[in-house]
Structures are given as C-alpha cells and as structure tokens.
Write a protein that holds these residues in place. Structure first.
Motif, PDB file in Angstrom:
ATOM      1  N   ILE A 191       0.840  -1.198   0.000  1.00  0.00           N
ATOM      2  CA  ILE A 191       0.000   0.000   0.000  1.00  0.00           C
ATOM      3  C   ILE A 191       0.873   1.246   0.000  1.00  0.00           C
ATOM      4  CG2 ILE A 191      -1.833   1.236   1.218  1.00  0.00           C
ATOM      5  CD1 ILE A 191      -2.686  -1.375   2.483  1.00  0.00           C
ATOM      6  N   LEU A 192       1.914   1.218   0.822  1.00  0.00           N
ATOM      7  CA  LEU A 192       2.832   2.356   0.879  1.00  0.00           C
ATOM      8  C   LEU A 192       3.485   2.584  -0.482  1.00  0.00           C
ATOM      9  CD1 LEU A 192       5.265   3.098   3.793  1.00  0.00           C
ATOM     10  CD2 LEU A 192       5.992   3.381   1.433  1.00  0.00           C
ATOM     11  N   MET A 193       3.867   1.512  -1.152  1.00  0.00           N
ATOM     12  CA  MET A 193       4.555   1.655  -2.435  1.00  0.00           C
ATOM     13  C   MET A 193       3.629   2.221  -3.509  1.00  0.00           C
ATOM     14  SD  MET A 193       7.672   1.079  -2.083  1.00  0.00           S
ATOM     15  CE  MET A 193       7.957   1.302  -3.841  1.00  0.00           C
ATOM     16  N   VAL A 194       2.372   1.771  -3.559  1.00  0.00           N
ATOM     17  CA  VAL A 194       1.473   2.316  -4.587  1.00  0.00           C
ATOM     18  C   VAL A 194       1.134   3.764  -4.273  1.00  0.00           C
ATOM     19  CG1 VAL A 194      -0.736   1.610  -3.531  1.00  0.00           C
ATOM     20  CG2 VAL A 194      -0.551   1.790  -6.012  1.00  0.00           C
ATOM     21  N   ALA A 195       1.050   4.125  -2.986  1.00  0.00           N
ATOM     22  CA  ALA A 195       0.825   5.523  -2.612  1.00  0.00           C
ATOM     23  C   ALA A 195       2.005   6.382  -3.043  1.00  0.00           C
ATOM     24  CB  ALA A 195       0.597   5.631  -1.110  1.00  0.00           C
ATOM     25  N   PHE A 196       3.212   5.869  -2.863  1.00  0.00           N
ATOM     26  CA  PHE A 196       4.421   6.599  -3.259  1.00  0.00           C
ATOM     27  C   PHE A 196       4.491   6.743  -4.777  1.00  0.00           C
ATOM     28  CE2 PHE A 196       8.893   6.526  -4.575  1.00  0.00           C
ATOM     29  CZ  PHE A 196       9.384   7.625  -3.893  1.00  0.00           C
ATOM     30  N   ASP A 197       4.269   5.651  -5.504  1.00  0.00           N
ATOM     31  CA  ASP A 197       4.356   5.687  -6.964  1.00  0.00           C
ATOM     32  C   ASP A 197       3.262   6.536  -7.592  1.00  0.00           C
ATOM     33  OD1 ASP A 197       6.573   4.018  -6.918  1.00  0.00           O
ATOM     34  OD2 ASP A 197       5.370   2.188  -7.089  1.00  0.00           O
ATOM     35  N   ASP A 218      14.747  -1.382  11.242  1.00  0.00           N
ATOM     36  CA  ASP A 218      15.258  -0.453  10.236  1.00  0.00           C
ATOM     37  C   ASP A 218      15.842  -1.177   9.029  1.00  0.00           C
ATOM     38  OD1 ASP A 218      14.484   1.565  11.899  1.00  0.00           O
ATOM     39  OD2 ASP A 218      16.501   2.161  12.525  1.00  0.00           O
ATOM     40  N   THR A 219      16.425  -2.355   9.239  1.00  0.00           N
ATOM     41  CA  THR A 219      16.997  -3.109   8.127  1.00  0.00           C
ATOM     42  C   THR A 219      15.923  -3.460   7.109  1.00  0.00           C
ATOM     43  OG1 THR A 219      18.713  -4.040   9.547  1.00  0.00           O
ATOM     44  CG2 THR A 219      18.251  -5.197   7.495  1.00  0.00           C
ATOM     45  N   TYR A 220      14.774  -3.894   7.607  1.00  0.00           N
ATOM     46  CA  TYR A 220      13.663  -4.237   6.714  1.00  0.00           C
ATOM     47  C   TYR A 220      13.220  -3.010   5.924  1.00  0.00           C
ATOM     48  CZ  TYR A 220       9.284  -6.415   5.204  1.00  0.00           C
ATOM     49  OH  TYR A 220       8.267  -6.921   4.454  1.00  0.00           O
ATOM     50  N   LEU A 221      13.122  -1.881   6.594  1.00  0.00           N
ATOM     51  CA  LEU A 221      12.700  -0.651   5.929  1.00  0.00           C
ATOM     52  C   LEU A 221      13.664  -0.281   4.807  1.00  0.00           C
ATOM     53  CD1 LEU A 221      11.687   1.524   9.023  1.00  0.00           C
ATOM     54  CD2 LEU A 221      10.220   0.095   7.605  1.00  0.00           C
ATOM     55  N   GLU A 224      13.175  -2.693   1.791  1.00  0.00           N
ATOM     56  CA  GLU A 224      11.875  -2.780   1.136  1.00  0.00           C
ATOM     57  C   GLU A 224      11.360  -1.452   0.580  1.00  0.00           C
ATOM     58  OE1 GLU A 224      10.253  -5.582   0.601  1.00  0.00           O
ATOM     59  OE2 GLU A 224      11.749  -6.797   1.643  1.00  0.00           O
ATOM     60  N   LEU A 225      11.856  -0.326   1.085  1.00  0.00           N
ATOM     61  CA  LEU A 225      11.253   0.967   0.759  1.00  0.00           C
ATOM     62  C   LEU A 225      12.239   1.881   0.045  1.00  0.00           C
ATOM     63  CD1 LEU A 225       9.350   1.679   4.107  1.00  0.00           C
ATOM     64  CD2 LEU A 225       8.444   0.650   2.020  1.00  0.00           C
TER      65      LEU A 225
END
Length: 580
Positions: A191-197, A218-221, A224-225
């Motif tokens: 959801i975050l990625m489609v909001a960003f794109d 933080d490593t995951y963030l 992934e982001l």
C-alpha cells in the motif's frame, strides 16, 4: 489536490434495478433513460466477455495471463492515457499489442484486476472482487485485510492511476486507507509503495505513520522501501521513540551492516572473517534471519552449515528465520531450515506459525489452480504443504534410509541407482525434484533416465590417468552423498512423489540393465513396460486428487507432475529408454 478527488457515485453504482425499486416517484422519462443506459452498459459488457462477439482490435498482455482483446475506441473515449497512446499510431499495420509491464512499469497489474478495470470502463459499473484472487487460504482469516485482498486493490489502484481514471483512484485510495490500520505491518508495504508511486500524499502519510508506530526493524525498511521514505520513517521514530536510539552503539551497527553486505554478496567466507575480527556472533547480527529473508537458498544453506546460528532464535518482533522464509515463500529456503531443526510450531508474538503466515499470503486461485489441471504445483502451495506436513510428523521422525537390493553391490551400483532415481524424479515431479536437489547441492543430474543410465555407466568405466583410486572414490562418494540427501529430502518433504518412485524403481529398475536379454518377446514386454510410465503416474495423481477433495484445502497430497505440460519431454524419455 489529487488526494481529495471526489467520487462520482452515479458512475459507480448505476443499475436499472436500484432506480426502478427506489424511483416510483421519479419522472417516467428519467426511469426510461436509466433503463436505456443500463441496457447499453450490458451490451457493451458483452463485447468484453462474450467470445462470439469478439470484434476487438488490439491486445493488452497483463502481468500473469493471456492477452486480453480490447476495443481502442472505447478505451480512448474513457481514458486520456489510452487516447494519447493510440493517437501515436492511429492506423497501425496489423493488430496492435501492448504489454502491461511497459504500460505500468512501477507496479504489477494481473489479469483479474485488469478485467475488473476494463469492466468499469465498458459499463460504468464496478463489479465485486473475484473471490479466488481476493481471499487467502487461511480458514481463520476474515479476508478484510489479508495480502491477497490488499494486492488486488493495489493492482486496481495502479491501473486507475496510470490510466487516469480519477473516480476509481479516489475510490481505491479510500479502500487502501481503510486497510492500513487493520493489516499486518508487512502487508502495509505494498500500500505504501502504490501511494508513493501514484503520489497519493494523504495515503502515503497514513502508511508512514502506521509503520513508524510499528516494531518493524530499520533493516527491513531499508531493503523494502525507497530511500527517502525509509529515512523519513526513521526520523519520525527518533522523535516518536527517542529512547530506542539513545543507546545504539554505532560501532556495533557498523559491524552488523558489514555482515549483511557480505551476505548480499554471497560471501560466507567473508562473514566468517568479519565474525572472527569483531568477536560478534551470527545471532548478534540476526544473520540467519537476514539470509532467510533476502539471500538465495545456497547462501542460507552455507550459513546453516557453519553451525554457529540458533535456527530458532527470535528477533525483536518474535520472528524466527523460518517465519522470515515463510514471508518470502521459497520452498528451498524453508526446507533448508527445517532440515537443520527449525521448529515449525513456533509462533510470532501475535500467534502465527510459519504455515499460517504462508496461508495468509496465498491466493485461493494459486492454491487450487495447478491441482485442478494436474500440472506442476506452484511454490505457494508447495510451501504450505511442506510446513503442514512437518506439523503432522512425529517430533523426532528421522528420514527413512534408501532401501534397495542394488545398494549392497558397492559404490558404483549405488551411484547408478541414485542417478536414475533422481532422473526419474526430475521427469515426473520437476518442481519437487528441483527443490530437493537444490538444498542437497546435487544439481548435475542428466535430463532423462535413459541418458543417466548410459552416461553414468560410461563415466564410471572411463579412466582418468591423473586421478588416483583414492581421488576417484572420493569423487564418487561425494556424488553419492549429494544424491542420497536428495532422495532423503524427497522422502521427508514429498512422500507421495517418493512412493511412486520407490514402487517403480523396485519393480522395474533391474529391467533397465537387461533390455537386450531374453527372447524377442521378453524384450518387447520389457520395453512396453517403460512406455506405461505415464499411466502409472496419472493413477497416482488421480489418487492424490481424490484424497485432496476428501481432506479439503489442507490436503498434503502431491500436485506437481507436469504430465500434460511436459508431454514432449516424456516422449523423448521413452524414446531414450527404448533405445537401451
């Protein structure tokens, strides 16, 4: 502002029934107009779904399906994006063909989502989401915020945003906004990625707020982001939870990052060097968690072989390496962990085990589709079956040893038996065999059983003048060990496949070496036996399918022989066998 685009409800909900039922006091002309529009909508929908009315003039190929025929005039009239696209070449030679991944490069739009989007363009009505692609296979899930439900709306959001349909963008943005607070934090990422794109600032801010409050490390963030989003979340966390950053040791963090970068480079030897220099442990850096989440199965296996990591260690979120592998849905990584003692019953802090994690990510369509077609199983189903089979196993069960009278005849006969057994597994159960061979490091088996027999026999007889008997025996023993592990993994994780192979090898393998022996009639019978292999395997699959129907979705029956999809390969194999 783009985020506040209103939703024209009339374009999304017009139906003749709703107007007639509620419009008894409406003017007659209004009712007639609505009925006419509804009929027009139905007629246009037939253009999309009725094969007999196929007069489409272009094809669009979605991310996961066959080409979809479309009518350029309708798409151009409804979408500024398509109007501009088609105007570049209004009279092309031949039928135009467009690939979805090129039209929507930042996200995936699958066939079902694209068909739902087209249905709205053609009819002005938004159909309910298909159950098979918007629900998971977790029986305890309400399907209101699981990964398939989220992914389907995310795909529609990408299509609506790129193809410039503002009323759908507004609608799907609100749906995704409602998902954010109900979904698991890892499921918020798409959801975050489609909001960003799509530059949906309001939705993006809501996702960032949710992730900031979570225990996502933080490593995951960072993995992934996008960099700017990850940095914004970390900055917000420092303000929201300053105590989490006050006692951070920068030297320790630097060493952890070096270990992770070494794993990214597939350099386990460098990992060992970094551990010796820093006096850290793999567990200190959660190195096995990292490898299970981001590295290939070979690196995971090498890290496990070091024997320095706690395979059931939980991180700050209560996740073990097996939980991380379940999120990733790679069978080879899951099997590598299980073979080293990973507990399949351990749960996360919110009560999920590895099997339930896989189930919540798997679409109903993906779980059932291959079984119905009697083709090779997909990885999602394989992961679920492996984990659920392990839950049902006896806690201290040990894989059965290979039993065959041929194994008493020495190293050469062992190798010959194993080569042929693994070759037949690759022929009849390609995905399961590939997984077992990958984690056993036995990836050099020849393609077909007939080839395996002739080449193995020839190679065993050849003499290398530079190779001593001890070197030869060591080489052959290494190969035997790798193939033995392959068979043992197959018996443990794919028992139904192994049963078929066991029966065939015990009953028919001796004939493989003596096809030229006996009378002409006996030789003919022996060759005909090999041509019956397809029927043997088909019967096994019919049995598995029957068991699957009786036991429901949790069936552990095998579903992965590519009988229909690999007919040419099987015919080639039979020809090779009959030449022996």
């Amino acid at each position: 502002m783009a985020d506040s685009t209103p939703e024209p409800s009339s374009s999304l909900s017009i139906t003749s029934s709703s107007v007639v039922s509620n419009g008894s006091s409406a003017p007659a002309g209004t009712s007639l107009e609505i009925v006419s529009l509804s009929r027009l909508s139905c007629n246009l929908e037939r253009l999309l779904i009725d094969q007999e009315l196929d007069c489409s003039d272009a094809d669009i190929v979605p991310a996961d399906g066959a080409p979809v025929g479309v009518h350029r005039c309708i798409l151009a009239a409804r979408s500024p994006f398509f109007r501009e696209l088609f105007s570049r070449n209004p009279r092309p030679e031949g039928r135009p063909r467009y690939v979805m991944s090129e039209l929507v490069p930042q996200g995936k739009v699958g066939r079902e989502a694209f068909m739902a989007f087209l249905s709205y363009l053609y009819t002005g009505k938004l159909r309910p989401a298909p159950v098979e692609v918007s629900t998971c296979v977790d029986h305890m899930c309400a399907h209101d915020a699981c990964r398939p439900a989220i992914n389907f709306v995310v795909e529609l959001m990408y299509a609506s945003s790129v193809f410039q349909i503002p009323e759908l963008v507004s609608l799907f943005q609100r749906r995704l906004y409602n998902f954010v607070d109900k979904a698991l934090v890892e499921d918020v990422m798409p959801i975050l990625m489609v909001a960003f794109d799509s530059k949906r600032d309001q939705l993006l801010a809501h996702c960032i707020q949710r992730v900031t409050r979570s225990d996502m490390n933080d490593t995951y963030l960072e993995k992934e982001l996008p960099h700017e989003v990850a940095e914004e979340i970390k900055l917000s966390r420092k303000k929201f939870k300053p105590e989490d950053y006050e006692n951070v040791d920068p030297v320790f963090e630097k060493r952890v990052r070096r270990i992770h970068r070494a794993l990214d480079s597939d350099d386990v030897e460098l990992v060992k060097l970094l551990l010796s220099e820093s006096e850290m442990t793999l567990d200190d850096a959660y190195a096995l968690h990292y490898a299970a989440a981001y590295c290939d199965s070979k690196v995971v296996s090498e890290v496990l072989d070091l024997g320095l990591a706690n395979v059931n260690l939980k991180d700050g979120r209560g996740y073990t390496p097996l939980h991380m592998a379940a999120l990733r849905m790679l069978p080879a990584v899951i099997i590598s962990l299980l073979s080293k003692g990973a507990s399949v019953t351990d749960t996360t802090d919110d009560g999920r085990n590895a099997a339930s994690i896989c189930r919540r990510q798997t679409r109903l369509k993906d779980f059932l589709e291959k079984t119905e077609k009697c083709q090779e199983a997909n990885k999602d189903r394989i992961c679920i079956e492996i984990l659920e089979r392990e839950i049902r196993r006896k806690p201290h069960a040990v894989p059965e040893s290979i039993s065959s009278p041929l194994l008493a005849d020495g190293l050469h006969m062992k190798l010959l038996y194993l080569e042929n057994r693994v070759a037949f597994a690759r022929l009849f159960f390609p995905l399961e065999a590939k997984v077992a061979m990958e984690i056993a490091n036995a990836d050099n088996t020849t393609e077909f059983a007939g080839q395996s027999t002739s080449r193995s026999s020839r190679n065993l007889r050849e003499v290398d003048l530079n190779e001593t008997p001890a070197m030869r025996d060591k080489r052959l023993q290494s190969r035997v060990d790798a193939l033995t592990r392959t068979v043992e993994y197959g018996r443990r994780f794919f028992p139904n496949c192994s049963e078929v192979l066991d029966n065939f090898m015990e009953d028919d393998l001796p004939d493989l070496f003596f096809l030229q022996k006996g009378t002409p009639d006996e030789q003919k019978i022996k060759r005909a036996r090999f041509c019956e292999l397809k029927d043997v395997v088909l019967k096994a699959f019919n049995k598995d399918k029957a068991e699957s129907k009786r036991s429901g979705l949790s069936s552990s029956s095998s579903s992965s022989s590519s009988i229909k999809g690999d007919m040419r390969q099987q015919k080639a194999a039979r020809k090779e066998i009959c030449k022996v």
